[in-house]
Design a protein around this motif. Sequence first.
Motif, PDB file in Angstrom:
ATOM      1  N   LEU A 109       7.332  25.344   0.010  1.00  0.00           N
ATOM      2  CA  LEU A 109       6.210  24.501  -0.396  1.00  0.00           C
ATOM      3  C   LEU A 109       6.758  23.217  -1.001  1.00  0.00           C
ATOM      4  O   LEU A 109       7.218  23.201  -2.149  1.00  0.00           O
ATOM      5  CB  LEU A 109       5.306  25.236  -1.398  1.00  0.00           C
ATOM      6  CG  LEU A 109       4.602  26.472  -0.851  1.00  0.00           C
ATOM      7  CD1 LEU A 109       3.852  27.186  -1.963  1.00  0.00           C
ATOM      8  CD2 LEU A 109       3.633  26.083   0.262  1.00  0.00           C
ATOM      9  N   PRO A 110       6.758  22.092  -0.281  1.00  0.00           N
ATOM     10  CA  PRO A 110       6.239  21.922   1.072  1.00  0.00           C
ATOM     11  C   PRO A 110       7.239  22.378   2.131  1.00  0.00           C
ATOM     12  O   PRO A 110       8.410  22.599   1.819  1.00  0.00           O
ATOM     13  CB  PRO A 110       6.014  20.410   1.150  1.00  0.00           C
ATOM     14  CG  PRO A 110       7.135  19.850   0.325  1.00  0.00           C
ATOM     15  CD  PRO A 110       7.286  20.820  -0.825  1.00  0.00           C
ATOM     16  N   PRO A 111       6.805  22.485   3.411  1.00  0.00           N
ATOM     17  CA  PRO A 111       7.744  22.791   4.494  1.00  0.00           C
ATOM     18  C   PRO A 111       8.751  21.656   4.672  1.00  0.00           C
ATOM     19  O   PRO A 111       8.552  20.537   4.185  1.00  0.00           O
ATOM     20  CB  PRO A 111       6.841  22.944   5.715  1.00  0.00           C
ATOM     21  CG  PRO A 111       5.586  22.224   5.364  1.00  0.00           C
ATOM     22  CD  PRO A 111       5.430  22.344   3.889  1.00  0.00           C
ATOM     23  N   VAL A 112       9.843  21.953   5.375  1.00  0.00           N
ATOM     24  CA  VAL A 112      10.949  21.009   5.543  1.00  0.00           C
ATOM     25  C   VAL A 112      10.773  20.229   6.843  1.00  0.00           C
ATOM     26  O   VAL A 112      10.702  20.822   7.930  1.00  0.00           O
ATOM     27  CB  VAL A 112      12.293  21.756   5.550  1.00  0.00           C
ATOM     28  CG1 VAL A 112      13.442  20.792   5.868  1.00  0.00           C
ATOM     29  CG2 VAL A 112      12.525  22.455   4.220  1.00  0.00           C
ATOM     30  N   ARG A 113      10.693  18.897   6.712  1.00  0.00           N
ATOM     31  CA  ARG A 113      10.593  18.055   7.905  1.00  0.00           C
ATOM     32  C   ARG A 113      11.938  18.037   8.619  1.00  0.00           C
ATOM     33  O   ARG A 113      12.997  17.922   7.993  1.00  0.00           O
ATOM     34  CB  ARG A 113      10.179  16.639   7.537  1.00  0.00           C
ATOM     35  CG  ARG A 113       9.809  15.756   8.734  1.00  0.00           C
ATOM     36  CD  ARG A 113       9.308  14.389   8.274  1.00  0.00           C
ATOM     37  NE  ARG A 113       8.697  13.635   9.363  1.00  0.00           N
ATOM     38  CZ  ARG A 113       9.371  12.848  10.198  1.00  0.00           C
ATOM     39  NH1 ARG A 113      10.683  12.695  10.047  1.00  0.00           N
ATOM     40  NH2 ARG A 113       8.727  12.191  11.151  1.00  0.00           N
ATOM     41  N   ILE A 114      11.918  18.149   9.941  1.00  0.00           N
ATOM     42  CA  ILE A 114      13.141  18.137  10.745  1.00  0.00           C
ATOM     43  C   ILE A 114      13.018  17.061  11.809  1.00  0.00           C
ATOM     44  O   ILE A 114      11.991  16.385  11.918  1.00  0.00           O
ATOM     45  CB  ILE A 114      13.389  19.517  11.398  1.00  0.00           C
ATOM     46  CG1 ILE A 114      12.173  19.940  12.243  1.00  0.00           C
ATOM     47  CG2 ILE A 114      13.697  20.567  10.347  1.00  0.00           C
ATOM     48  CD1 ILE A 114      12.390  21.215  13.037  1.00  0.00           C
ATOM     49  N   ALA A 115      14.087  16.874  12.619  1.00  0.00           N
ATOM     50  CA  ALA A 115      14.041  15.913  13.722  1.00  0.00           C
ATOM     51  C   ALA A 115      12.804  16.180  14.575  1.00  0.00           C
ATOM     52  O   ALA A 115      12.491  17.328  14.891  1.00  0.00           O
ATOM     53  CB  ALA A 115      15.310  16.023  14.557  1.00  0.00           C
TER      54      ALA A 115
END
Length: 527
Positions: free
Chosen positions: A440-446
């Motif tokens: 929380l929050p989720p992890v932004r990826i490519a």
Amino acid sequence: MSKIQNPILPGFHADPSILRVGDDFYIATSTFEWFPGVRIHHSKDLKNWRFAGSPLTRKSQLDMKGNMNSGGVWAPCLSHHDGKFYLIYTDVKQWHGAYKDAHNYLVTADSIEGPWSEPIYLNSSGFDPSLYHDDDGRKWYVNMIWDYRSGNHPFAGIILQEYSEKEEKLVGPIKTIYTGTDIKLTEGPHIYKKDGWYYLFVAEGGTEYEHAETVARSKSIDGPYETDPNYPLISSRGNPELEIQKAGHGSLVDTPNGEWYFVHLCGRPLKEKYCTLGRETSIQKVEWTEDGWVRLAHGDHFPRTETEAPDLPEHPFEPEDPKDDFDTEELNGAWNSLRVPMDDSWVSLKERPGYLRLFGRESLSSVHHQSLVARRQTSFYSTFETKLDYDPEYYQHKAGLVVYYDTEDHVYLHITHQEDKGRVLQILRTVSGEYEEVLLPPVRIAQTGSVKLRGEINEDKLQLFYQDEEMQDWKKIGPVLDTTHMSDDSAPDVRFTGTFIGMATQDYSGTKKPADFDYFIYETKER
């Protein structure tokens, strides 16, 4: 002196039924809600084992859609007579509460590799069925009988009935031949004949830490049966220091040289209680006494982590390749699905050659149509990795790496979509049915390209990792997670399976969005 190390079938391989045909040994084990049904392993020396096949590969043989957790295939019995293999199994639809909706079937084959026949329905009076082929050609069927009535012990004893191969059904009177000992919970019957005696082997005490195996005998197949005064044959109860616990539910085999062995269910707990690998299969050498009873060769009732190997040439098999590149037309025997077979409607190795394509379906809590392909965790020290191409459009799209016990307990590292971040990684953790989003929050990826996902399990701890195309190295994601909730022993009621590791995808919108997995690596390591 050569030794056999236990367990011989590590990871979830419960309720072993062992058989020798000539110089070949086979063990059939339960699979519960996992498809295909029943796993058979083969050995030449009782020490080295390889997967030989799963007989129940078609929906017409086994339809488990909607079966509850830990239902499905219970306690198969494998036998052989006049050049034909016989497999008896139970399909349990419902088992919580007063009732057991359990249906018993028979399939046959001329070869252990199959093809196996369509099933013959036998009865539904209880579970753990077994078939004995007598010297005179008659066939006898036994199972435990279930009594749901208040005030009665539900494990009501072992019943015997003749099976007519010509008529393909049970015939003649039904007789209760054994009601067990003071250990109670009598189940898992198998009949053997030696020196004019019929020996009845039964599991008792339930499948947890009071588990045991008891032997009784009679001069007549329909009894009366006399219990071995030195019962039980094997149990771990009363000895919590043993590495191998839950010993019981097993079967007997002899070697071509006249040595005798007993294979049995067991569990190896972490933190004194939690068997995260599920119930496994071990083996113990046994000997016969002068007065005709069978005993563990090492002299007491307790299982050992090693036993004396038979006087047979060793036949090791080639080790399994830890990496599956999905370059074949069919998945290998390590892979399993939940309740229903893999078919072109949701899994494909052909649409994108070199990839496993899964089409998104229902949630990880579904007992109907999951898109999940997984293999057993076979060591407390395991690493696993996959690489996938997946571009979710909505939060209802998910795909990734799953560590799974059942619908109530699992961990899921997956790619999904979030409106304000685009493509992200999230860890879903379900403990006793309670849903939790770990990040929380989720992890932004490519936002484009392949993503690698990895996990490491060290005993009761799980660490997850990821690597996208913008990264050179693996990066930890999320905290270290406790895995003991993914065990038989963590639920309020007993459970019967074990931890699986694999790949999954969901599409809650119903459009069956696909995810492509490039490879999967599963490796075990030393402590």
